[in-house]
Design an enzyme around this catalytic site. Sequence first.
Site, PDB file in Angstrom:
ATOM      1  N   LYS A 165      -1.808   7.785  28.533  1.00 35.84           N
ATOM      2  CA  LYS A 165      -1.223   8.581  29.281  1.00 35.84           C
ATOM      3  C   LYS A 165      -1.667   8.215  30.807  1.00 35.84           C
ATOM      4  O   LYS A 165      -0.988   8.792  31.765  1.00 35.84           O
ATOM      5  CB  LYS A 165      -1.751  10.263  29.176  1.00 35.84           C
ATOM      6  CG  LYS A 165      -0.907  10.872  27.982  1.00 35.84           C
ATOM      7  CD  LYS A 165      -1.260  12.225  27.712  1.00 35.84           C
ATOM      8  CE  LYS A 165      -0.265  12.802  26.806  1.00 35.84           C
ATOM      9  NZ  LYS A 165      -0.308  14.377  26.576  1.00 35.84           N
ATOM     10  N   ASP A 211       4.230  18.369  30.253  1.00 34.50           N
ATOM     11  CA  ASP A 211       3.199  18.851  29.547  1.00 34.50           C
ATOM     12  C   ASP A 211       2.656  20.288  30.128  1.00 34.50           C
ATOM     13  O   ASP A 211       2.681  21.199  29.756  1.00 34.50           O
ATOM     14  CB  ASP A 211       1.789  17.989  29.360  1.00 34.50           C
ATOM     15  CG  ASP A 211       1.740  17.085  28.018  1.00 34.50           C
ATOM     16  OD1 ASP A 211       2.616  17.537  27.175  1.00 34.50           O
ATOM     17  OD2 ASP A 211       1.218  16.279  27.977  1.00 34.50           O
TER      18      ASP A 211
END
Length: 470
Positions: free
Chosen positions: A268, A304
Site C-alpha cells: 500500500k 478504504d
Amino acid sequence: MALAYAHADAFEVRLDLLRVTDLSRLFSFARRPVVATCRPAREGGGFRGSERSRKQLLDVASALGAAFVDVEWSAGKEFLREFLQRREECGVIVSHHLTPGEKSMQAEWYRRLVATGADVVKYAYHAADLADCATAFDFLARARRDRRRAIAIGMGVHGELTRILYRKFGGWATYASADIGPAAAPGQIPARTLKEVFRAHRLTPATRVFGVLGNPVAQSKGYFMHNAHFEHCGANAVYCRFPVTDLDRFMKRLMPLFHGCSVTLPYKQAIMQYADVVEPRAAAMGAVNTLIRTRAGLRALNTDAPAALDAIERYLKVRGRRFLVLGAGGAARAVVFEAVRRGAVVVIANRTAEKAEALAHEAGASVVPWRTAHRDAAEVVVNTTPVGMVPRVGRTPLTEVPSRARVILDAVYNPPETRFLRQARKRGMRTISGVEWYLNQAIEQARLYSGTAPRRAFLARVLGRHLEIR
Ligand code: ATR
C-alpha cells in the site's frame, strides 16, 4: 468427461498418464473434439516407453478420430513428418515444454515451432514469478501478428494469468481442469471457473485487465464481485489475482499491459512510487489501495478511508465528534487521517504506545492509554486491530464498550458480527461490520474500473455467496 461437458470445448487425452485399454470407447465418450497427447518423460510427461511405441499410440488416436495430436518438437523431423502429411484428417500441434533450468528464448522457439508447418504452435514453461507470464504474452503477440494459432502457458501457480488472459493476447486455446479431482497441472483452473467467473473464452484484445495486487491474495474475494459486476454492466473487462513477490518486476513487465488494480498488503505504501498522479488525500495518509490507468498515466488513490467514514456518516455527522481509534497500523492510518480531515477530534489507543504517538503526531490526533481506553468519552469507536477475528472469536479489544459511544465500526469481517460489535448492539449502539467496510470500498473501486456504479445489494449478494464465514 461427464463432469466437464458443460464447460469444455474439447478434451485433451493424456495417453502418457492414462491406463486405458479401450481407447475407442474413451473417445466415443468425449462427444467433443479430442487432442491426443503422449508426453515423454523428457518433457515432463509420464511416458517412458520407446519413441516407436509412443508414435504408435498417437497413430491409434489419430485413426480413432482425434481432432489433433500434440507432438513435441524434440521428437524430431521424421516423427513429425508423418503426422503433418496426414493433417487433413488430424491436425498437428507442435509443442515445446521447457525443462527446469532451460533458458526461455521464446522468440527463437516461436520461429522453430512455426518452421515445422504445424497447425498450432504450443510453448509451455514454468512461471517462477508472476512477471514470467509476460513470456507467454510475448509469444502470443508474435503469433497474433502472423495470424497463427498458438498456445502459450506458464505452468505453476504464478502462471494463472496465462490461462485466464490467453484471448486478450490472441491465443487460440487454453487448458483447464475438470471441476473436481486433482488438477492435471499446477495452476490449472477448473473449466467452470474459467468460463463462469473470468469469462475467459469471451475476452478480446480490447479487454481491460484489473486485479488485486498483494501477497498473499489467494484468500481475496474481490474477483468474484468485480467480475460479476463487469458481466452485469456489460464492461469488456476482467479482474484477476496478482500475487506479486517482486513489485518492481511486476510494475515494469506486466502492469503496462493492464488497466488498474486494487492494492493490498504489503504494497500500500511501496506502490506510490510507480504512480504518475497520487491523489492528495492518499498522499497525505501515505497509503494507496487503488491504482487506475487514465490519460494522465497511473493514478493512485485510497477508497478504504472514505468507505469507512461514509459508513459512519450514514449514522452521524463526523465533524466535531470524538473518535477513538484502536490500533496504529495501516487500517488505523487510513481512518485517522480521513476522520481528522472531516473535522473529527481523534484519539488513538494502541497496545504499543510509541506507534500510537507517532501516528497521532503525523495526523494531528492525540493518544490515550490502551489499558484505560474503554473509559474514553468517544462517540465513535473504530477497531482496526485483528482482535476478535476467527478463530479467537471470544476476544474483544476493550474490556467494555465506551459508554458514550453511538457508532462502533469493526474492521474484522470474519465473523461479520464480532463479540465487540455484539456487546455494542445490545447496548443500543449503531454497529458497522468489517463486511460493510470492505463492501463500501469495493463499490467505489468497481465504479472506477467500469465507469458504472454497482448496486450495493447486488455486490453484497455475490460477496455473501463466497465468504466462508465461520
Ligand atoms: P493493518 O494494516 O491491517 O492495520 P497492522 O499494520 O499489522 O495491520 O496493524 C495491526 C494493529 O493491531 C497494530 O496496531 C497492532 O498493535 P501493535 O502496534 O502493538 O502491534 C494491533 N494488534 C494486533 N494484535 C493485537 C492484540 N492481540 N491486541 C492488541 N492489539 C493488537
